[in-house]
Design a protein around this motif. Structure first.
Motif, PDB file in Angstrom:
ATOM      1  N   ARG A 107      80.783  40.264 100.384  1.00 24.32           N
ATOM      2  CA  ARG A 107      81.333  40.234 101.749  1.00 24.32           C
ATOM      3  C   ARG A 107      80.716  41.340 102.595  1.00 24.32           C
ATOM      4  O   ARG A 107      80.370  41.128 103.762  1.00 24.32           O
ATOM      5  CB  ARG A 107      82.852  40.395 101.715  1.00 24.32           C
ATOM      6  CG  ARG A 107      83.584  39.145 101.311  1.00 24.32           C
ATOM      7  CD  ARG A 107      85.075  39.350 101.345  1.00 24.32           C
ATOM      8  NE  ARG A 107      85.774  38.119 101.034  1.00 24.32           N
ATOM      9  CZ  ARG A 107      87.044  38.056 100.687  1.00 24.32           C
ATOM     10  NH1 ARG A 107      87.762  39.164 100.604  1.00 24.32           N
ATOM     11  NH2 ARG A 107      87.605  36.899 100.418  1.00 24.32           N
ATOM     12  N   ALA A 108      80.571  42.528 102.013  1.00 26.87           N
ATOM     13  CA  ALA A 108      79.973  43.647 102.742  1.00 26.87           C
ATOM     14  C   ALA A 108      78.515  43.366 103.069  1.00 26.87           C
ATOM     15  O   ALA A 108      78.035  43.716 104.153  1.00 26.87           O
ATOM     16  CB  ALA A 108      80.110  44.933 101.921  1.00 26.87           C
ATOM     17  N   ALA A 109      77.786  42.721 102.140  1.00 26.30           N
ATOM     18  CA  ALA A 109      76.383  42.392 102.394  1.00 26.30           C
ATOM     19  C   ALA A 109      76.268  41.395 103.542  1.00 26.30           C
ATOM     20  O   ALA A 109      75.378  41.518 104.392  1.00 26.30           O
ATOM     21  CB  ALA A 109      75.742  41.825 101.133  1.00 26.30           C
ATOM     22  N   ILE A 110      77.166  40.450 103.570  1.00 29.53           N
ATOM     23  CA  ILE A 110      77.168  39.470 104.664  1.00 29.53           C
ATOM     24  C   ILE A 110      77.468  40.179 105.978  1.00 29.53           C
ATOM     25  O   ILE A 110      76.784  39.983 106.983  1.00 29.53           O
ATOM     26  CB  ILE A 110      78.177  38.341 104.377  1.00 29.53           C
ATOM     27  CG1 ILE A 110      77.682  37.493 103.199  1.00 29.53           C
ATOM     28  CG2 ILE A 110      78.394  37.478 105.620  1.00 29.53           C
ATOM     29  CD1 ILE A 110      78.742  36.570 102.609  1.00 29.53           C
ATOM     30  N   SER A 111      78.491  41.043 105.978  1.00 30.29           N
ATOM     31  CA  SER A 111      78.868  41.782 107.182  1.00 30.29           C
ATOM     32  C   SER A 111      77.764  42.721 107.647  1.00 30.29           C
ATOM     33  O   SER A 111      77.580  42.942 108.842  1.00 30.29           O
ATOM     34  CB  SER A 111      80.142  42.587 106.944  1.00 30.29           C
ATOM     35  OG  SER A 111      81.222  41.729 106.714  1.00 30.29           O
ATOM     36  N   ALA A 112      77.009  43.290 106.717  1.00 30.63           N
ATOM     37  CA  ALA A 112      75.926  44.220 107.057  1.00 30.63           C
ATOM     38  C   ALA A 112      74.695  43.487 107.559  1.00 30.63           C
ATOM     39  O   ALA A 112      73.738  44.111 108.019  1.00 30.63           O
ATOM     40  CB  ALA A 112      75.574  45.076 105.843  1.00 30.63           C
ATOM     41  N   GLY A 113      74.701  42.168 107.472  1.00 27.61           N
ATOM     42  CA  GLY A 113      73.580  41.382 107.953  1.00 27.61           C
ATOM     43  C   GLY A 113      72.381  41.422 107.024  1.00 27.61           C
ATOM     44  O   GLY A 113      71.240  41.320 107.478  1.00 27.61           O
ATOM     45  N   ALA A 121      67.642  46.812 100.754  1.00 29.51           N
ATOM     46  CA  ALA A 121      67.623  47.889  99.755  1.00 29.51           C
ATOM     47  C   ALA A 121      67.214  49.212 100.373  1.00 29.51           C
ATOM     48  O   ALA A 121      67.661  50.278  99.937  1.00 29.51           O
ATOM     49  CB  ALA A 121      66.683  47.528  98.613  1.00 29.51           C
ATOM     50  N   GLY A 122      66.372  49.176 101.395  1.00 33.23           N
ATOM     51  CA  GLY A 122      65.924  50.402 102.039  1.00 33.23           C
ATOM     52  C   GLY A 122      66.835  50.885 103.149  1.00 33.23           C
ATOM     53  O   GLY A 122      66.631  51.959 103.707  1.00 33.23           O
ATOM     54  N   SER A 123      67.848  50.120 103.461  1.00 27.88           N
ATOM     55  CA  SER A 123      68.755  50.474 104.553  1.00 27.88           C
ATOM     56  C   SER A 123      69.935  51.284 104.037  1.00 27.88           C
ATOM     57  O   SER A 123      70.536  50.947 103.017  1.00 27.88           O
ATOM     58  CB  SER A 123      69.275  49.191 105.211  1.00 27.88           C
ATOM     59  OG  SER A 123      70.349  49.469 106.083  1.00 27.88           O
ATOM     60  N   PRO A 124      70.311  52.349 104.749  1.00 25.91           N
ATOM     61  CA  PRO A 124      71.471  53.147 104.308  1.00 25.91           C
ATOM     62  C   PRO A 124      72.795  52.380 104.399  1.00 25.91           C
ATOM     63  O   PRO A 124      73.752  52.731 103.726  1.00 25.91           O
ATOM     64  CB  PRO A 124      71.469  54.348 105.255  1.00 25.91           C
ATOM     65  CG  PRO A 124      70.630  53.955 106.420  1.00 25.91           C
ATOM     66  CD  PRO A 124      69.685  52.891 105.952  1.00 25.91           C
ATOM     67  N   ARG A 125      72.830  51.343 105.185  1.00 27.01           N
ATOM     68  CA  ARG A 125      74.088  50.571 105.303  1.00 27.01           C
ATOM     69  C   ARG A 125      74.184  49.451 104.273  1.00 27.01           C
ATOM     70  O   ARG A 125      75.166  48.740 104.221  1.00 27.01           O
ATOM     71  CB  ARG A 125      74.257  50.033 106.707  1.00 27.01           C
ATOM     72  CG  ARG A 125      73.218  49.020 107.084  1.00 27.01           C
ATOM     73  CD  ARG A 125      73.318  48.612 108.544  1.00 27.01           C
ATOM     74  NE  ARG A 125      72.314  47.569 108.738  1.00 27.01           N
ATOM     75  CZ  ARG A 125      72.513  46.490 109.424  1.00 27.01           C
ATOM     76  NH1 ARG A 125      73.651  46.282 110.024  1.00 27.01           N
ATOM     77  NH2 ARG A 125      71.559  45.597 109.524  1.00 27.01           N
ATOM     78  N   CYS A 126      73.159  49.290 103.446  1.00 23.86           N
ATOM     79  CA  CYS A 126      73.152  48.216 102.445  1.00 23.86           C
ATOM     80  C   CYS A 126      74.216  48.488 101.377  1.00 23.86           C
ATOM     81  O   CYS A 126      74.202  49.521 100.716  1.00 23.86           O
ATOM     82  CB  CYS A 126      71.785  48.096 101.791  1.00 23.86           C
ATOM     83  SG  CYS A 126      71.739  46.774 100.556  1.00 23.86           S
ATOM     84  N   LEU A 128      74.638  46.672  98.630  1.00 22.30           N
ATOM     85  CA  LEU A 128      74.280  46.114  97.327  1.00 22.30           C
ATOM     86  C   LEU A 128      73.915  47.221  96.345  1.00 22.30           C
ATOM     87  O   LEU A 128      73.204  48.165  96.700  1.00 22.30           O
ATOM     88  CB  LEU A 128      73.127  45.120  97.473  1.00 22.30           C
ATOM     89  CG  LEU A 128      73.456  43.908  98.350  1.00 22.30           C
ATOM     90  CD1 LEU A 128      72.230  43.025  98.501  1.00 22.30           C
ATOM     91  CD2 LEU A 128      74.617  43.123  97.802  1.00 22.30           C
ATOM     92  N   PRO A 129      74.379  47.108  95.106  1.00 25.00           N
ATOM     93  CA  PRO A 129      74.157  48.160  94.098  1.00 25.00           C
ATOM     94  C   PRO A 129      72.786  48.046  93.436  1.00 25.00           C
ATOM     95  O   PRO A 129      72.665  47.608  92.298  1.00 25.00           O
ATOM     96  CB  PRO A 129      75.290  47.913  93.097  1.00 25.00           C
ATOM     97  CG  PRO A 129      75.507  46.428  93.178  1.00 25.00           C
ATOM     98  CD  PRO A 129      75.250  46.055  94.622  1.00 25.00           C
ATOM     99  N   PHE A 130      71.737  48.443  94.162  1.00 26.48           N
ATOM    100  CA  PHE A 130      70.388  48.339  93.606  1.00 26.48           C
ATOM    101  C   PHE A 130      70.117  49.380  92.542  1.00 26.48           C
ATOM    102  O   PHE A 130      69.236  49.229  91.729  1.00 26.48           O
ATOM    103  CB  PHE A 130      69.346  48.451  94.715  1.00 26.48           C
ATOM    104  CG  PHE A 130      69.331  47.227  95.585  1.00 26.48           C
ATOM    105  CD1 PHE A 130      68.827  46.026  95.115  1.00 26.48           C
ATOM    106  CD2 PHE A 130      69.846  47.264  96.863  1.00 26.48           C
ATOM    107  CE1 PHE A 130      68.825  44.892  95.905  1.00 26.48           C
ATOM    108  CE2 PHE A 130      69.840  46.135  97.658  1.00 26.48           C
ATOM    109  CZ  PHE A 130      69.332  44.949  97.182  1.00 26.48           C
ATOM    110  N   ALA A 131      70.831  50.460  92.565  1.00 27.15           N
ATOM    111  CA  ALA A 131      70.621  51.519  91.576  1.00 27.15           C
ATOM    112  C   ALA A 131      71.967  52.158  91.283  1.00 27.15           C
ATOM    113  O   ALA A 131      72.921  52.024  92.043  1.00 27.15           O
ATOM    114  CB  ALA A 131      69.647  52.557  92.112  1.00 27.15           C
ATOM    115  N   GLY A 132      72.001  52.911  90.187  1.00 28.46           N
ATOM    116  CA  GLY A 132      73.228  53.615  89.823  1.00 28.46           C
ATOM    117  C   GLY A 132      73.483  54.772  90.777  1.00 28.46           C
ATOM    118  O   GLY A 132      72.622  55.130  91.598  1.00 28.46           O
ATOM    119  N   PRO A 133      74.627  55.410  90.697  1.00 33.74           N
ATOM    120  CA  PRO A 133      74.985  56.482  91.628  1.00 33.74           C
ATOM    121  C   PRO A 133      74.092  57.719  91.484  1.00 33.74           C
ATOM    122  O   PRO A 133      73.947  58.472  92.417  1.00 33.74           O
ATOM    123  CB  PRO A 133      76.442  56.801  91.272  1.00 33.74           C
ATOM    124  CG  PRO A 133      76.644  56.231  89.914  1.00 33.74           C
ATOM    125  CD  PRO A 133      75.662  55.101  89.759  1.00 33.74           C
TER     126      PRO A 133
END
Length: 140
Positions: A107-113, A121-126, A128-133
């Motif tokens: 849902r957040a990914a959809i909302s973030a466009g 993946a390169g956007s700070p607002r993304c 999606l969990p591309f990497a661990g913390p």
């Protein structure tokens, strides 16, 4: 006298399974080996319909066939089903929690466009969990 024994086809129809399923369950030890007619046909006691329905219901509740076999064996013990049902419930609740995280992230990914995976993946607002913390993209 009890109900007459059922041949494979009638049993399968009555329980809502296939004849192949019956044979598979026999090989897995979920069904006891049936007796044979003089002509070699498998003959199952009528109560096998209930046993098959129990197996299918347990599968719908998320139990694997190995777990169903354990449940059937444990059924002779007072706490067998309760203990295993509590364990399965905990497993289901964890899966639900995991799915809730997935749902919320999508849902957040959809909302973030997020239309492009790499750009997102390169956007700070993304979200999606591309990497661990502990992942720092600058060190890659």
């Amino acid at each position: 006298m009890g109900e007459p024994d059922l041949r494979s086809g009638r049993l399968a129809d009555a329980a809502g399974v296939t004849v192949q399923t019956l044979r598979y369950y026999e090989r897995r030890g979920l069904l006891p080996a049936p007796r044979r007619s003089p002509g070699g046909h498998r003959l199952y006691p009528a109560e096998t319909v209930t046993l098959l329905r129990v197996v299918k219901a347990a599968q719908r509740l998320g139990f694997t066939l190995a777990e169903v076999a354990d449940l059937l064996a444990a059924g002779r013990h007072e706490t067998g089903l309760r203990t295993r049902a509590r364990d399965k419930l905990a497993e289901v609740e964890q899966r639900l929690a995991d799915l809730t995280v997935v749902r919320d992230t999508l849902r957040a990914a959809i909302s973030a466009g997020c239309d492009d995976l790499v750009a997102c993946a390169g956007s700070p607002r993304c979200p999606l969990p591309f990497a661990g913390p502990d992942h720092d993209p600058a060190t890659v």
